[in-house]
Write an enzyme that holds these catalytic residues in place. Structure first.
Site, mmCIF file in Angstrom:
data_model
loop_
_atom_site.group_PDB
_atom_site.id
_atom_site.type_symbol
_atom_site.label_atom_id
_atom_site.label_comp_id
_atom_site.label_asym_id
_atom_site.label_seq_id
_atom_site.Cartn_x
_atom_site.Cartn_y
_atom_site.Cartn_z
ATOM 1 N N SER A 50 -48.715 -35.721 21.582
ATOM 2 C CA SER A 50 -49.289 -34.816 22.583
ATOM 3 C C SER A 50 -50.200 -33.772 21.948
ATOM 4 O O SER A 50 -50.858 -33.014 22.653
ATOM 5 C CB SER A 50 -48.201 -34.177 23.440
ATOM 6 O OG SER A 50 -47.315 -33.481 22.631
ATOM 7 N N ALA A 73 -41.614 -27.387 20.782
ATOM 8 C CA ALA A 73 -41.038 -28.436 19.924
ATOM 9 C C ALA A 73 -41.460 -29.848 20.360
ATOM 10 O O ALA A 73 -41.595 -30.088 21.559
ATOM 11 C CB ALA A 73 -39.514 -28.330 19.964
ATOM 12 N N GLY A 112 -43.880 -29.707 18.033
ATOM 13 C CA GLY A 112 -44.950 -28.928 17.404
ATOM 14 C C GLY A 112 -46.359 -29.504 17.476
ATOM 15 O O GLY A 112 -47.247 -29.046 16.761
ATOM 16 N N GLY A 113 -46.569 -30.482 18.337
ATOM 17 C CA GLY A 113 -47.914 -31.081 18.432
ATOM 18 C C GLY A 113 -48.986 -30.067 18.814
ATOM 19 O O GLY A 113 -50.098 -30.075 18.262
ATOM 20 N N ASP A 146 -39.049 -22.302 21.588
ATOM 21 C CA ASP A 146 -38.375 -23.511 22.076
ATOM 22 C C ASP A 146 -36.973 -23.532 21.491
ATOM 23 O O ASP A 146 -36.789 -23.149 20.328
ATOM 24 C CB ASP A 146 -39.137 -24.783 21.636
ATOM 25 C CG ASP A 146 -38.823 -25.985 22.522
ATOM 26 O OD1 ASP A 146 -37.631 -26.291 22.705
ATOM 27 O OD2 ASP A 146 -39.769 -26.616 23.028
ATOM 28 N N ASP A 189 -35.715 -18.631 25.807
ATOM 29 C CA ASP A 189 -36.201 -19.225 27.055
ATOM 30 C C ASP A 189 -37.675 -18.828 27.235
ATOM 31 O O ASP A 189 -37.999 -17.631 27.221
ATOM 32 C CB ASP A 189 -35.340 -18.677 28.214
ATOM 33 C CG ASP A 189 -35.773 -19.252 29.549
ATOM 34 O OD1 ASP A 189 -36.801 -19.961 29.608
ATOM 35 O OD2 ASP A 189 -35.076 -18.982 30.545
ATOM 36 N N ASP A 238 -46.443 -26.072 27.304
ATOM 37 C CA ASP A 238 -46.246 -27.488 27.651
ATOM 38 C C ASP A 238 -44.793 -27.711 28.080
ATOM 39 O O ASP A 238 -44.220 -28.763 27.831
ATOM 40 C CB ASP A 238 -46.601 -28.325 26.398
ATOM 41 C CG ASP A 238 -46.671 -29.824 26.676
ATOM 42 O OD1 ASP A 238 -46.849 -30.215 27.842
ATOM 43 O OD2 ASP A 238 -46.542 -30.608 25.714
ATOM 44 N N LYS A 284 -46.989 -30.242 35.500
ATOM 45 C CA LYS A 284 -46.497 -31.619 35.657
ATOM 46 C C LYS A 284 -46.638 -32.025 37.113
ATOM 47 O O LYS A 284 -46.361 -31.236 38.020
ATOM 48 C CB LYS A 284 -45.026 -31.713 35.227
ATOM 49 C CG LYS A 284 -44.748 -31.122 33.858
ATOM 50 C CD LYS A 284 -45.357 -31.941 32.727
ATOM 51 C CE LYS A 284 -45.277 -31.187 31.402
ATOM 52 N NZ LYS A 284 -46.060 -31.791 30.315
HETATM 53 C C1 LIG Z 1 -43.254 -31.987 26.308
HETATM 54 S S1 LIG Z 1 -42.274 -31.091 25.218
HETATM 55 C C2 LIG Z 1 -43.454 -30.151 24.336
HETATM 56 C C3 LIG Z 1 -44.196 -30.951 23.328
HETATM 57 C C4 LIG Z 1 -45.069 -30.096 22.452
HETATM 58 N N1 LIG Z 1 -46.159 -29.488 23.197
HETATM 59 C C5 LIG Z 1 -45.654 -30.910 21.343
HETATM 60 O O1 LIG Z 1 -46.859 -31.144 21.343
HETATM 61 O O2 LIG Z 1 -44.911 -31.310 20.432
HETATM 62 C C6 LIG Z 1 -41.549 -29.901 26.248
HETATM 63 C C7 LIG Z 1 -40.726 -28.869 25.503
HETATM 64 O O3 LIG Z 1 -40.471 -27.808 26.415
HETATM 65 C C8 LIG Z 1 -39.235 -27.249 26.065
HETATM 66 N N2 LIG Z 1 -38.765 -26.438 27.198
HETATM 67 C C9 LIG Z 1 -38.504 -26.820 28.462
HETATM 68 N N3 LIG Z 1 -38.106 -25.759 29.192
HETATM 69 C C10 LIG Z 1 -38.136 -24.689 28.355
HETATM 70 C C11 LIG Z 1 -37.834 -23.311 28.513
HETATM 71 N N4 LIG Z 1 -37.449 -22.807 29.673
HETATM 72 N N5 LIG Z 1 -37.996 -22.506 27.439
HETATM 73 C C12 LIG Z 1 -38.417 -22.978 26.253
HETATM 74 N N6 LIG Z 1 -38.704 -24.282 26.052
HETATM 75 C C13 LIG Z 1 -38.568 -25.113 27.082
HETATM 76 C C14 LIG Z 1 -38.349 -28.438 25.738
HETATM 77 O O4 LIG Z 1 -37.306 -28.061 24.875
HETATM 78 C C15 LIG Z 1 -39.365 -29.375 25.047
HETATM 79 O O5 LIG Z 1 -39.274 -29.263 23.631
#
Ligand SMILES: C[S@@+](CC[C@H](N)C(=O)[O-])C[C@H]1O[C@@H](n2cnc3c(N)ncnc32)[C@H](O)[C@@H]1O
Length: 366
Positions: free
Chosen positions: A195, A228, A230-231, A247, A267, A284, A313
């Protein structure tokens, strides 16, 4: 009947069509759409003068689900496989067409394209080979300038099979700079997730080339919510930024080792930076789009970041209607509570699937 042909991701034809219908109507054009599921394009039918009008006034940068669109010049079927170029020349030399689109001729460049489908992929090899003879053929009939010019419209040959194509054009001031409207980005082998390309693409699409260096600079502070593994953080680090990566999930070690990343297990809806020195906020998080849109809007209103890029989304069916509502809500809040002019851009990027990417910023007063 003439019209325009819009390129989109397969599976998003009905959203692309709903948007064309809506936005053309706002420009006073009342045509209709023809499309099939999964074909990767939509045809919007209207009169030739109207299609030319749309070519100028229907702004590509404001279309969510269209990667590129062309004003249709002709639809050719059963092209002779022995001499396709001559058949295309004959179509373009048609008296009525020449008169209707006199201002377009000669075009400044040619793109030979296909829908973004599996069939399209198979055809693209043929298209690459065919580009040189077609370009030559277009020059012979004065439909193309002898040397490429980016001030003239672009001629597009959009192939559906090796015997069927749409010929069309796009104006240089209202087109994607990329073939098929798709930027060719290289996946960096050391990036922690695929991503990463979404954020890379977003920077290319939303920031004008002449402002990119100034708005995305080494030493800037950034926050990545839902970072996470980390992309996205990778893209910020690559551009020399200091990143607070929020994250609960684990971040790639390679990013933490750069010394540019602080991993914050919190959060994303509660986190706020301690200082007002953040330029870029990216997000993301896989969460309800209305919640994410409201959060991003509030960060900008509170001055906690200058610019934001985030995903909404879209698992729902009527995606165009839903996105329009989220964007409208953001505009309303910003108009009421914001501290000046703002800019919102949104696009279903090539690397997006069931989501749309949005860019939001307060426009700095000059
Ligand atoms: C699609 S992944 C992100 C991928 C990231 N952009 C990358 O390129 O690697 C979505 C992330 O959002 C995090 N997430 C979802 N709800 C969250 C929240 N309320 N607070 C922090 N992180 C959250 C999840 O733990 C997950 O790691």
């Amino acid at each position: 009947m003439n019209g325009i042909l819009a390129y989109c991701r397969p599976g998003f034809e009905s959203d692309c069509a709903a948007e064309l219908q809506d936005k053309a109507a706002r420009l006073g054009v009342f045509g209709y759409c023809q499309t099939q599921p999964q074909q990767g394009y939509v045809i919007y039918r209207c009169q030739p003068e109207e299609s030319e009008h749309l070519g100028k006034k229907l702004l590509l940068r404001e279309l969510l689900f269209t990667r590129q669109f062309i004003v249709i010049l002709a639809h050719l079927r059963e092209l002779p496989t022995t001499d396709r170029v001559s058949a295309i020349q004959v179509a373009l030399l048609d008296d009525e067409l020449s008169e209707l689109f006199a201002a377009i001729k000669p075009a400044g460049s040619l793109r030979v394209e296909v829908p973004d489908t599996n069939d399209g992929k198979e055809l693209s090899k043929f298209c690459r080979k065919f580009t040189v003879p077609l370009r030559q053929g277009m020059r012979v009939i004065d439909w193309l300038t002898p040397a490429e010019s980016d001030r003239r419209p672009t001629l597009h040959a959009f192939f559906l099979s090796n015997q069927e194509l749409y010929l069309g054009f796009s104006y240089s001031f209202n087109q994607s700079p990329w073939l098929m409207g798709i930027p060719r980005l290289r996946f960096p082998s050391d990036a922690p997730s695929r991503s990463t390309l979404k954020l890379d693409e977003a920077f290319q699409v939303f920031l004008p080339a002449n402002e990119r260096e100034q708005r995305v600079q080494s030493g800037m502070n950034a926050v990545d919510l839902g970072a996470a593994p980390g992309g996205w953080t990778y893209q910020l680090v690559r551009r020399g930024m200091m990143v607070q990566a929020v994250d609960n999930g684990p971040m790639a070690e390679s990013l933490l080792e750069t010394g540019q990343v602080k991993h914050i297990r919190e959060d994303g809806f509660k986190f706020r930076p301690k200082k007002k020195n953040v330029t870029w906020l990216v997000c993301d998080m896989v969460e309800q789009p209305s919640r994410v849109a409201a959060l991003m809007t509030q960060w900008v209103i509170d001055g906690d970041c200058r610019e934001a890029i985030f995903n909404l989304k879209l698992p729902m069916k009527r995606r165009y209607a839903a996105v329009t509502e989220y964007l409208e809500q953001m505009r309303e809040t910003l108009a009421m509570e914001g501290r000046g002019a703002f800019e919102i851009q949104a696009k279903h990027l090539y690397h997006d699937r069931e989501e749309i990417t949005v860019h939001l910023r307060m426009v700095p007063s000059s």
